[in-house]
Each structure stands twice: as C-alpha cells, then as structure tokens.
Design a protein around this motif. Structure first.
Motif, mmCIF file in Angstrom:
data_model
loop_
_atom_site.group_PDB
_atom_site.id
_atom_site.type_symbol
_atom_site.label_atom_id
_atom_site.label_comp_id
_atom_site.label_asym_id
_atom_site.label_seq_id
_atom_site.Cartn_x
_atom_site.Cartn_y
_atom_site.Cartn_z
ATOM 1 N N PRO A 49 0.682 -1.565 -0.289
ATOM 2 C CA PRO A 49 -0.001 0.031 -0.454
ATOM 3 C C PRO A 49 1.272 1.323 -0.016
ATOM 4 C CG PRO A 49 0.350 -0.840 1.745
ATOM 5 C CD PRO A 49 0.566 -1.851 1.274
ATOM 6 N N THR A 50 2.098 1.013 0.013
ATOM 7 C CA THR A 50 2.907 2.660 0.167
ATOM 8 C C THR A 50 3.453 3.130 -1.292
ATOM 9 O OG1 THR A 50 5.111 1.447 -0.416
ATOM 10 C CG2 THR A 50 4.262 1.001 1.326
ATOM 11 N N ALA A 51 3.957 4.104 -1.394
ATOM 12 C CA ALA A 51 4.483 4.591 -2.334
ATOM 13 C C ALA A 51 5.661 4.608 -3.607
ATOM 14 C CB ALA A 51 4.214 6.462 -2.389
ATOM 15 N N ASP A 52 5.826 3.585 -2.884
ATOM 16 C CA ASP A 52 7.424 2.842 -3.513
ATOM 17 C C ASP A 52 7.462 1.750 -3.870
ATOM 18 O OD1 ASP A 52 8.449 5.384 -1.933
ATOM 19 O OD2 ASP A 52 8.260 3.912 -0.187
ATOM 20 N N GLU A 53 8.027 1.691 -4.877
ATOM 21 C CA GLU A 53 8.113 0.412 -5.594
ATOM 22 C C GLU A 53 8.831 -0.958 -4.904
ATOM 23 O OE1 GLU A 53 9.238 -1.029 -10.021
ATOM 24 O OE2 GLU A 53 7.291 -0.151 -10.259
ATOM 25 N N TYR A 54 8.678 -1.715 -5.202
ATOM 26 C CA TYR A 54 9.642 -2.957 -4.739
ATOM 27 C C TYR A 54 9.460 -4.384 -5.411
ATOM 28 C CZ TYR A 54 9.233 -0.744 -0.240
ATOM 29 O OH TYR A 54 9.422 0.319 1.136
ATOM 30 N N LEU A 55 9.979 -4.735 -5.101
ATOM 31 C CA LEU A 55 10.366 -6.521 -6.077
ATOM 32 C C LEU A 55 10.107 -7.481 -5.785
ATOM 33 C CD1 LEU A 55 13.632 -5.636 -8.367
ATOM 34 C CD2 LEU A 55 11.659 -5.122 -9.030
ATOM 35 N N LEU A 56 9.615 -8.184 -5.557
ATOM 36 C CA LEU A 56 9.506 -10.084 -4.608
ATOM 37 C C LEU A 56 10.158 -10.619 -5.542
ATOM 38 C CD1 LEU A 56 7.949 -12.334 -3.286
ATOM 39 C CD2 LEU A 56 6.640 -12.700 -5.502
ATOM 40 N N ARG A 57 11.663 -11.314 -5.075
ATOM 41 C CA ARG A 57 12.136 -12.468 -5.695
ATOM 42 C C ARG A 57 12.145 -13.669 -5.061
ATOM 43 N NH1 ARG A 57 18.658 -10.729 -5.934
ATOM 44 N NH2 ARG A 57 17.928 -10.763 -3.289
ATOM 45 N N LEU A 58 11.886 -14.983 -5.795
ATOM 46 C CA LEU A 58 12.209 -16.198 -5.141
ATOM 47 C C LEU A 58 13.119 -17.387 -6.208
ATOM 48 C CD1 LEU A 58 8.796 -15.110 -5.149
ATOM 49 C CD2 LEU A 58 8.260 -17.859 -5.296
ATOM 50 N N SER A 59 14.270 -17.730 -4.904
ATOM 51 C CA SER A 59 14.897 -18.524 -5.368
ATOM 52 C C SER A 59 15.115 -19.402 -5.212
ATOM 53 C CB SER A 59 16.456 -17.269 -4.669
ATOM 54 O OG SER A 59 16.478 -16.108 -5.239
ATOM 55 N N TRP A 60 15.601 -20.872 -5.860
ATOM 56 C CA TRP A 60 15.473 -21.947 -5.359
ATOM 57 C C TRP A 60 17.260 -22.103 -5.120
ATOM 58 C CZ3 TRP A 60 11.428 -19.296 -8.433
ATOM 59 C CH2 TRP A 60 10.782 -19.803 -7.929
ATOM 60 N N SER A 61 17.216 -23.324 -4.804
ATOM 61 C CA SER A 61 18.507 -23.837 -4.139
ATOM 62 C C SER A 61 19.580 -24.085 -5.256
ATOM 63 C CB SER A 61 18.541 -25.244 -2.918
ATOM 64 O OG SER A 61 17.840 -25.902 -3.495
ATOM 65 N N TYR A 62 18.751 -24.955 -7.095
ATOM 66 C CA TYR A 62 19.285 -25.031 -7.716
ATOM 67 C C TYR A 62 19.648 -24.108 -8.383
ATOM 68 C CZ TYR A 62 14.315 -25.300 -9.041
ATOM 69 O OH TYR A 62 13.419 -24.956 -9.811
ATOM 70 N N GLY A 63 19.282 -23.127 -8.076
ATOM 71 C CA GLY A 63 19.564 -21.680 -9.301
ATOM 72 C C GLY A 63 19.190 -21.186 -9.728
ATOM 73 N N GLU A 64 17.503 -21.290 -10.008
ATOM 74 C CA GLU A 64 16.475 -20.914 -10.825
ATOM 75 C C GLU A 64 15.811 -19.500 -10.048
ATOM 76 O OE1 GLU A 64 11.856 -21.364 -12.351
ATOM 77 O OE2 GLU A 64 13.754 -23.205 -12.954
ATOM 78 N N VAL A 65 15.355 -18.391 -10.777
ATOM 79 C CA VAL A 65 16.034 -16.969 -9.629
ATOM 80 C C VAL A 65 14.383 -16.462 -10.483
ATOM 81 C CG1 VAL A 65 16.203 -14.973 -8.733
ATOM 82 C CG2 VAL A 65 17.919 -17.005 -8.694
ATOM 83 N N HIS A 66 13.720 -15.896 -9.839
ATOM 84 C CA HIS A 66 12.754 -15.464 -10.877
ATOM 85 C C HIS A 66 12.316 -13.981 -9.794
ATOM 86 C CE1 HIS A 66 10.566 -18.114 -13.859
ATOM 87 N NE2 HIS A 66 11.211 -19.001 -13.146
ATOM 88 N N VAL A 67 11.895 -13.119 -10.183
ATOM 89 C CA VAL A 67 12.081 -11.057 -9.814
ATOM 90 C C VAL A 67 10.674 -10.987 -10.638
ATOM 91 C CG1 VAL A 67 13.139 -9.580 -9.356
ATOM 92 C CG2 VAL A 67 14.410 -11.515 -9.807
ATOM 93 N N PHE A 68 10.143 -10.419 -9.447
ATOM 94 C CA PHE A 68 8.811 -9.474 -10.141
ATOM 95 C C PHE A 68 8.320 -8.380 -9.757
ATOM 96 C CE2 PHE A 68 7.851 -14.367 -9.899
ATOM 97 C CZ PHE A 68 7.337 -15.048 -10.200
ATOM 98 N N ARG A 69 7.506 -7.366 -10.111
ATOM 99 C CA ARG A 69 7.119 -6.188 -9.836
ATOM 100 C C ARG A 69 6.185 -6.504 -8.556
ATOM 101 N NH1 ARG A 69 5.140 -2.417 -12.926
ATOM 102 N NH2 ARG A 69 5.320 -0.815 -12.106
ATOM 103 N N VAL A 70 6.725 -5.382 -7.758
ATOM 104 C CA VAL A 70 5.202 -4.872 -6.452
ATOM 105 C C VAL A 70 5.442 -3.418 -6.815
ATOM 106 C CG1 VAL A 70 4.575 -5.097 -4.686
ATOM 107 C CG2 VAL A 70 5.998 -7.027 -5.620
ATOM 108 N N PRO A 71 4.317 -3.152 -7.623
ATOM 109 C CA PRO A 71 3.943 -1.912 -8.018
ATOM 110 C C PRO A 71 3.373 -0.601 -6.439
ATOM 111 C CG PRO A 71 3.212 -3.149 -9.774
ATOM 112 C CD PRO A 71 3.588 -3.633 -9.097
ATOM 113 N N SER A 72 3.632 0.133 -6.453
ATOM 114 C CA SER A 72 3.739 1.299 -5.475
ATOM 115 C C SER A 72 1.817 1.127 -5.746
ATOM 116 C CB SER A 72 3.506 2.512 -5.276
ATOM 117 O OG SER A 72 3.086 3.128 -6.411
#
Length: 132
Positions: A27-50
């Motif tokens: 609910p903030t005025a700032d943008e953030y990112l959501l990162r999911l990382s797995w031990s075998y090396g796969e990483v996904h990053v998603f926008r979390v808009p303000s």
C-alpha cells in the motif's frame, strides 16, 4: 499477471502436493520487487508496484524458495524461506512482514494485483546474450 504464473508453472519439473502461494500487499508509495530463489539456481523476480500487490506460486517439488522483498536497487528489505503459503505486507515504514495467507479486511485489499516478471536482481529466465 497470468503470464508470470504460467511461466512458473511451466518451469516446474513436477507438481508438489503442497504448492507455496506468495501474495504481496504494497500500500506504500514506493515500488518493490519480489524475488523467489531456489537452491538449484533458478531465480524469478516480479514487480510489486506502489499501491498494488503481486502474486507468485512455487510448484517445484521438494524445493522451498527463498522469498525476498527488494528495493529497485536490489537491496534486500526482508527475506524468508517459506514452508507454506504466505501473505507479505509492506508496512508504511517500508518494512515487510510475512504471515499466513488470509482474507483482506474490507478496505485494506490492494486495488489491483500486478504480476510482471522482470529482468533484474539476478533473474535467471533472462539470460545475458552471448557474444558472437
């Protein structure tokens, strides 16, 4: 939104009997990112808009992701290794907290959930081009 979820589902080697759903409320005025990382090396990053939210799911059998909330410069403001689905709320001070998933109280739900996968902060589905 659906595209990011389909990417995660399509990349899953096998379905776990207990998928992990991650919902982020920003609910903030700032943008953030959501990162999911797995031990075998796969990483996904998603926008979390303000003023909005984001949603991701881990279907990887036998793996539990490291879930992180990041600033746009990739600095970590919160991280958890989840064993179950969670709702992460970003507070007015910019500090996230994780809790069990649940219904939003009337008037507190994000106006829109946007799940856009981005090439940032170590995302592995966007490989660097190889020099020719």
């Amino acid at each position: 939104m659906l595209g990011g979820l389909l990417v995660l589902a399509a990349l899953a080697a096998a379905c776990s009997s207990e998928p992990i759903f991650v919902t982020v409320d920003n609910p903030t005025a700032d943008e953030y990112l959501l990162r999911l990382s797995w031990s075998y090396g796969e990483v996904h990053v998603f926008r979390v808009p303000s003023g909005k939210g984001a949603f991701a799911v881990s279907l990887q059998s036998g793996y539990r992701p490291l879930v992180e909330i990041l600033r746009p410069d990739c600095s970590v403001v919160g991280s958890w290794t989840l064993d179950a689905s969670a709702l992460i709320r970003i507070g007015s001070d910019g500090r996230p907290s994780a809790g069990p998933p649940g219904e939003f109280s009337p008037g507190t739900e994000p106006p829109e959930t946007v799940t856009e996968e981005v090439a940032a902060c170590g995302a592995t589905q966007f490989p660097e081009p190889t020099p020719t």
